[in-house]
Design a protein around this motif. Structure first.
Motif, PDB file in Angstrom:
ATOM      1  N   GLU A 113      17.477 -21.247   8.842  1.00 17.73           N
ATOM      2  CA  GLU A 113      17.856 -20.130   7.972  1.00 17.73           C
ATOM      3  C   GLU A 113      18.582 -20.669   6.736  1.00 17.73           C
ATOM      4  OE1 GLU A 113      17.074 -17.140   7.791  1.00 17.73           O
ATOM      5  OE2 GLU A 113      18.627 -16.184   6.589  1.00 17.73           O
ATOM      6  N   ARG A 114      19.477 -21.603   6.981  1.00 16.94           N
ATOM      7  CA  ARG A 114      20.231 -22.220   5.883  1.00 16.94           C
ATOM      8  C   ARG A 114      20.142 -23.734   5.988  1.00 16.94           C
ATOM      9  NH1 ARG A 114      24.770 -19.276   2.783  1.00 16.94           N
ATOM     10  NH2 ARG A 114      24.259 -17.119   3.158  1.00 16.94           N
ATOM     11  N   GLN A 115      20.309 -24.400   4.861  1.00 18.69           N
ATOM     12  CA  GLN A 115      20.284 -25.864   4.845  1.00 18.69           C
ATOM     13  C   GLN A 115      21.695 -26.448   4.718  1.00 18.69           C
ATOM     14  OE1 GLN A 115      17.831 -23.955   3.194  1.00 18.69           O
ATOM     15  NE2 GLN A 115      16.584 -24.419   4.999  1.00 18.69           N
ATOM     16  N   GLY A 116      22.704 -25.605   4.841  1.00 21.08           N
ATOM     17  CA  GLY A 116      24.092 -26.062   4.817  1.00 21.08           C
ATOM     18  C   GLY A 116      24.961 -24.979   5.427  1.00 21.08           C
ATOM     19  N   PRO A 117      26.261 -25.292   5.675  1.00 21.70           N
ATOM     20  CA  PRO A 117      27.159 -24.268   6.228  1.00 21.70           C
ATOM     21  C   PRO A 117      27.255 -23.053   5.307  1.00 21.70           C
ATOM     22  CG  PRO A 117      28.153 -26.452   6.352  1.00 21.70           C
ATOM     23  CD  PRO A 117      26.925 -26.584   5.511  1.00 21.70           C
ATOM     24  N   ILE A 144      21.316 -22.550  -7.617  1.00 17.43           N
ATOM     25  CA  ILE A 144      20.992 -23.971  -7.790  1.00 17.43           C
ATOM     26  C   ILE A 144      21.158 -24.722  -6.465  1.00 17.43           C
ATOM     27  CG2 ILE A 144      21.551 -26.073  -9.066  1.00 17.43           C
ATOM     28  CD1 ILE A 144      22.625 -24.312 -11.340  1.00 17.43           C
ATOM     29  N   GLY A 145      20.099 -25.444  -6.067  1.00 18.95           N
ATOM     30  CA  GLY A 145      20.083 -26.100  -4.760  1.00 18.95           C
ATOM     31  C   GLY A 145      19.903 -25.046  -3.694  1.00 18.95           C
ATOM     32  N   CYS A 146      18.855 -24.235  -3.865  1.00 21.44           N
ATOM     33  CA  CYS A 146      18.693 -23.002  -3.064  1.00 21.44           C
ATOM     34  C   CYS A 146      18.131 -23.265  -1.668  1.00 21.44           C
ATOM     35  CB  CYS A 146      17.775 -22.030  -3.803  1.00 21.44           C
ATOM     36  SG  CYS A 146      16.093 -22.680  -4.008  1.00 21.44           S
ATOM     37  N   ILE A 161      16.396 -22.448  -7.552  1.00 21.16           N
ATOM     38  CA  ILE A 161      16.090 -23.802  -8.039  1.00 21.16           C
ATOM     39  C   ILE A 161      16.378 -24.835  -6.958  1.00 21.16           C
ATOM     40  CG2 ILE A 161      16.680 -25.536  -9.775  1.00 21.16           C
ATOM     41  CD1 ILE A 161      17.702 -23.153 -11.539  1.00 21.16           C
ATOM     42  N   ASP A 162      15.416 -25.725  -6.744  1.00 25.36           N
ATOM     43  CA  ASP A 162      15.628 -26.835  -5.818  1.00 25.36           C
ATOM     44  C   ASP A 162      14.756 -27.997  -6.274  1.00 25.36           C
ATOM     45  OD1 ASP A 162      17.122 -26.879  -2.872  1.00 25.36           O
ATOM     46  OD2 ASP A 162      15.531 -28.401  -3.030  1.00 25.36           O
ATOM     47  N   LEU A 163      15.141 -29.185  -5.814  1.00 24.35           N
ATOM     48  CA  LEU A 163      14.363 -30.378  -6.132  1.00 24.35           C
ATOM     49  C   LEU A 163      13.058 -30.407  -5.337  1.00 24.35           C
ATOM     50  CD1 LEU A 163      14.667 -32.994  -7.804  1.00 24.35           C
ATOM     51  CD2 LEU A 163      15.942 -33.990  -5.910  1.00 24.35           C
ATOM     52  N   ASP A 168       8.669 -28.106  -1.144  1.00 27.74           N
ATOM     53  CA  ASP A 168       8.457 -27.638   0.236  1.00 27.74           C
ATOM     54  C   ASP A 168       9.451 -26.539   0.599  1.00 27.74           C
ATOM     55  OD1 ASP A 168       6.435 -29.413   0.594  1.00 27.74           O
ATOM     56  OD2 ASP A 168       7.636 -30.903   1.675  1.00 27.74           O
ATOM     57  N   PHE A 169      10.702 -26.695   0.154  1.00 24.03           N
ATOM     58  CA  PHE A 169      11.698 -25.644   0.381  1.00 24.03           C
ATOM     59  C   PHE A 169      11.342 -24.401  -0.440  1.00 24.03           C
ATOM     60  CE2 PHE A 169      15.347 -28.854   1.421  1.00 24.03           C
ATOM     61  CZ  PHE A 169      15.003 -28.818   2.756  1.00 24.03           C
ATOM     62  N   LEU A 170      10.993 -24.616  -1.703  1.00 21.37           N
ATOM     63  CA  LEU A 170      10.753 -23.480  -2.615  1.00 21.37           C
ATOM     64  C   LEU A 170       9.607 -22.604  -2.140  1.00 21.37           C
ATOM     65  CD1 LEU A 170      11.265 -25.215  -6.085  1.00 21.37           C
ATOM     66  CD2 LEU A 170      12.823 -23.649  -4.894  1.00 21.37           C
ATOM     67  N   ALA A 174      11.155 -25.684  -9.585  1.00 20.63           N
ATOM     68  CA  ALA A 174      11.394 -27.024  -9.054  1.00 20.63           C
ATOM     69  C   ALA A 174      12.010 -27.858 -10.172  1.00 20.63           C
ATOM     70  CB  ALA A 174      10.082 -27.651  -8.580  1.00 20.63           C
ATOM     71  N   ALA A 175      13.260 -28.241  -9.980  1.00 18.78           N
ATOM     72  CA  ALA A 175      13.948 -29.000 -11.029  1.00 18.78           C
ATOM     73  C   ALA A 175      15.133 -29.744 -10.430  1.00 18.78           C
ATOM     74  CB  ALA A 175      14.445 -28.054 -12.127  1.00 18.78           C
ATOM     75  N   ASP A 176      15.559 -30.784 -11.162  1.00 12.61           N
ATOM     76  CA  ASP A 176      16.736 -31.550 -10.773  1.00 12.61           C
ATOM     77  C   ASP A 176      17.967 -30.854 -11.341  1.00 12.61           C
ATOM     78  OD1 ASP A 176      18.856 -33.450 -10.629  1.00 12.61           O
ATOM     79  OD2 ASP A 176      17.398 -35.091 -10.629  1.00 12.61           O
ATOM     80  N   SER A 208      25.771 -21.436  -6.301  1.00 11.11           N
ATOM     81  CA  SER A 208      25.338 -22.684  -5.670  1.00 11.11           C
ATOM     82  C   SER A 208      26.154 -22.923  -4.403  1.00 11.11           C
ATOM     83  CB  SER A 208      25.504 -23.858  -6.641  1.00 11.11           C
ATOM     84  OG  SER A 208      25.007 -25.050  -6.052  1.00 11.11           O
ATOM     85  N   GLU A 209      25.514 -22.754  -3.252  1.00  5.94           N
ATOM     86  CA  GLU A 209      26.210 -22.963  -1.970  1.00  5.94           C
ATOM     87  C   GLU A 209      25.822 -24.322  -1.380  1.00  5.94           C
ATOM     88  OE1 GLU A 209      26.542 -19.718   0.804  1.00  5.94           O
ATOM     89  OE2 GLU A 209      26.286 -18.217  -0.786  1.00  5.94           O
ATOM     90  N   GLY A 210      26.828 -25.128  -1.135  1.00  4.98           N
ATOM     91  CA  GLY A 210      26.626 -26.399  -0.435  1.00  4.98           C
ATOM     92  C   GLY A 210      25.687 -27.354  -1.142  1.00  4.98           C
ATOM     93  N   ALA A 211      25.689 -27.364  -2.467  1.00 12.01           N
ATOM     94  CA  ALA A 211      24.714 -28.211  -3.166  1.00 12.01           C
ATOM     95  C   ALA A 211      25.300 -29.012  -4.321  1.00 12.01           C
ATOM     96  CB  ALA A 211      23.561 -27.345  -3.673  1.00 12.01           C
TER      97      ALA A 211
HETATM   98  N1  SAH Z   1      22.039 -23.364  -0.889  1.00 14.16           N
HETATM   99  C1  SAH Z   1      21.252 -23.605   0.316  1.00 14.16           C
HETATM  100  C2  SAH Z   1      20.931 -25.086   0.544  1.00 14.16           C
HETATM  101  C3  SAH Z   1      22.099 -26.043   0.611  1.00 14.16           C
HETATM  102  S1  SAH Z   1      21.592 -27.706   1.023  1.00 14.16           S
HETATM  103  C4  SAH Z   1      21.990 -23.040   1.511  1.00 14.16           C
HETATM  104  O1  SAH Z   1      23.188 -22.762   1.408  1.00 14.16           O
HETATM  105  O2  SAH Z   1      21.368 -22.888   2.567  1.00 14.16           O
HETATM  106  C5  SAH Z   1      21.529 -28.498  -0.561  1.00 14.16           C
HETATM  107  C6  SAH Z   1      20.219 -28.261  -1.308  1.00 14.16           C
HETATM  108  O3  SAH Z   1      20.296 -28.982  -2.543  1.00 14.16           O
HETATM  109  C7  SAH Z   1      18.979 -28.765  -0.582  1.00 14.16           C
HETATM  110  O4  SAH Z   1      18.035 -27.722  -0.511  1.00 14.16           O
HETATM  111  C8  SAH Z   1      18.472 -29.898  -1.451  1.00 14.16           C
HETATM  112  O5  SAH Z   1      17.059 -30.002  -1.477  1.00 14.16           O
HETATM  113  C9  SAH Z   1      19.003 -29.515  -2.816  1.00 14.16           C
HETATM  114  N2  SAH Z   1      19.146 -30.643  -3.744  1.00 14.16           N
HETATM  115  C10 SAH Z   1      19.602 -31.887  -3.466  1.00 14.16           C
HETATM  116  N3  SAH Z   1      19.626 -32.638  -4.578  1.00 14.16           N
HETATM  117  C11 SAH Z   1      19.160 -31.844  -5.590  1.00 14.16           C
HETATM  118  C12 SAH Z   1      18.949 -32.045  -6.992  1.00 14.16           C
HETATM  119  N4  SAH Z   1      19.224 -33.219  -7.564  1.00 14.16           N
HETATM  120  N5  SAH Z   1      18.481 -31.012  -7.723  1.00 14.16           N
HETATM  121  C13 SAH Z   1      18.201 -29.814  -7.136  1.00 14.16           C
HETATM  122  N6  SAH Z   1      18.380 -29.571  -5.824  1.00 14.16           N
HETATM  123  C14 SAH Z   1      18.848 -30.571  -5.058  1.00 14.16           C
END
Ligand code: SAH
Length: 245
Positions: free
Chosen positions: A15-19, A45-47, A68-70, A73-75, A91-93, A109-112
């Motif tokens: 469901e989430r990729q971080g806390p 950002i970093g979704c 936005i995510d790098l 596959d996630f997007l 898809a962007a850095d 931006s949560e956990g990113a």
């Molecule tokens: N916000 C989401 C994911 C957090 S995990 C949540 O709370 O569930 C951190 C995310 O940052 C991952 O999806 C990872 O792919 C992304 N990420 C890591 N480096 C990145 C970069 N340089 N640019 C964009 N996204 C990035």
């Protein structure tokens, strides 16, 4: 497969990729000044797979949310099962975002942001916000002025920018933001919403990769991080910071 491919595979169906939890996102939303009908430009950002992006798009139905995510596959997962059209992906850095200056009302931006570093991220993202725009971020944070040495040692290597909320707020101020809200994530946001579902995936993950050494190393790292959290959760969490440009 590279280490990234393994990590994506481990986290793709979560469901989430971080806390974090829907309650935390909702609580952070409560600090914002806008009602649901305000048309805003929002970036998440970093979704990851977009649990938060979908909440933002639902909360602000007259707005456009760019998730936005790098990693594409996630997007691909972000809009699955989400019927409304106010959610798009990019898809962007995060350190080189193809967005116009002063084009955003809200950056989420949560956990990113740790991927860039907190202060570097604030400096890079601030120009994208309109004056009076808001930023809402979660960032690993010390909860106490002192803590056990093994924990300090771990984070000194894992993320040396970890600091107290007071220091993070000073960084926000240095970077041209006025803090308007702070709270930290409860243990349930780490355990029920993130670590426990991940732990439940470990065996299947290892089996489908035939105990590949990279997969095994990732699981060992995660287990170490989880054990550290369980032992020392009184001393650190994600802080949630809401601030105005
Ligand atoms: N916000 C989401 C994911 C957090 S995990 C949540 O709370 O569930 C951190 C995310 O940052 C991952 O999806 C990872 O792919 C992304 N990420 C890591 N480096 C990145 C970069 N340089 N640019 C964009 N996204 C990035």
């Amino acid at each position: 497969m590279t280490e990234f491919d393994f990590l994506i595979d481990l986290h793709l169906n979560a469901e989430r990729q971080g806390p974090g939890s829907p309650q935390d996102t909702q609580r952070a939303l409560s600090f914002l000044p806008w009602d649901a009908h305000t048309p805003l430009q929002i970036a998440d950002i970093g979704c990851g797979t977009g649990a938060v992006s979908r909440m933002l798009a639902q909360h602000f139905p007259a707005s456009t949310v760019t998730a936005i995510d790098l990693f594409p596959d996630f997007l691909e997962r972000v809009t699955v099962g989400y019927p409304a059209t106010n959610l798009q992906t990019l898809a962007a850095d995060m350190s080189d975002l193809p967005l116009a200056p002063a084009s955003l009302d809200l950056i989420w931006s949560e956990g990113a942001i740790y991927n860039m570093g907190f202060e570097a991220g604030l400096a890079a993202w601030r120009p994208l916000l309109k004056d009076g725009g808001y930023i809402a971020l979660s960032e690993i944070t010390w909860l106490t002025a002192e803590r056990p040495q093994p924990l300090t040692d771990h984070w000194a290597t894992a993320y040396p920018e970890i600091d107290t909320a007071a220091a993070k707020m000073a960084a926000l101020e240095r970077q041209g933001f006025s803090p308007v809200g702070y709270f930290y994530l409860p243990a349930s946001s780490w355990l029920q919403h993130y670590y426990e579902p991940m732990e439940a995936q470990f065996e299947a993950f290892l089996t489908r990769h035939d105990h590949h050494p990279i997969a095994a190393a990732i699981v060992a790292d995660e287990r170490h991080e989880i054990a550290l959290y369980r032992q020392y959760q009184a001393y650190f969490s994600y802080g949630f910071y809401i601030a105005r440009k």
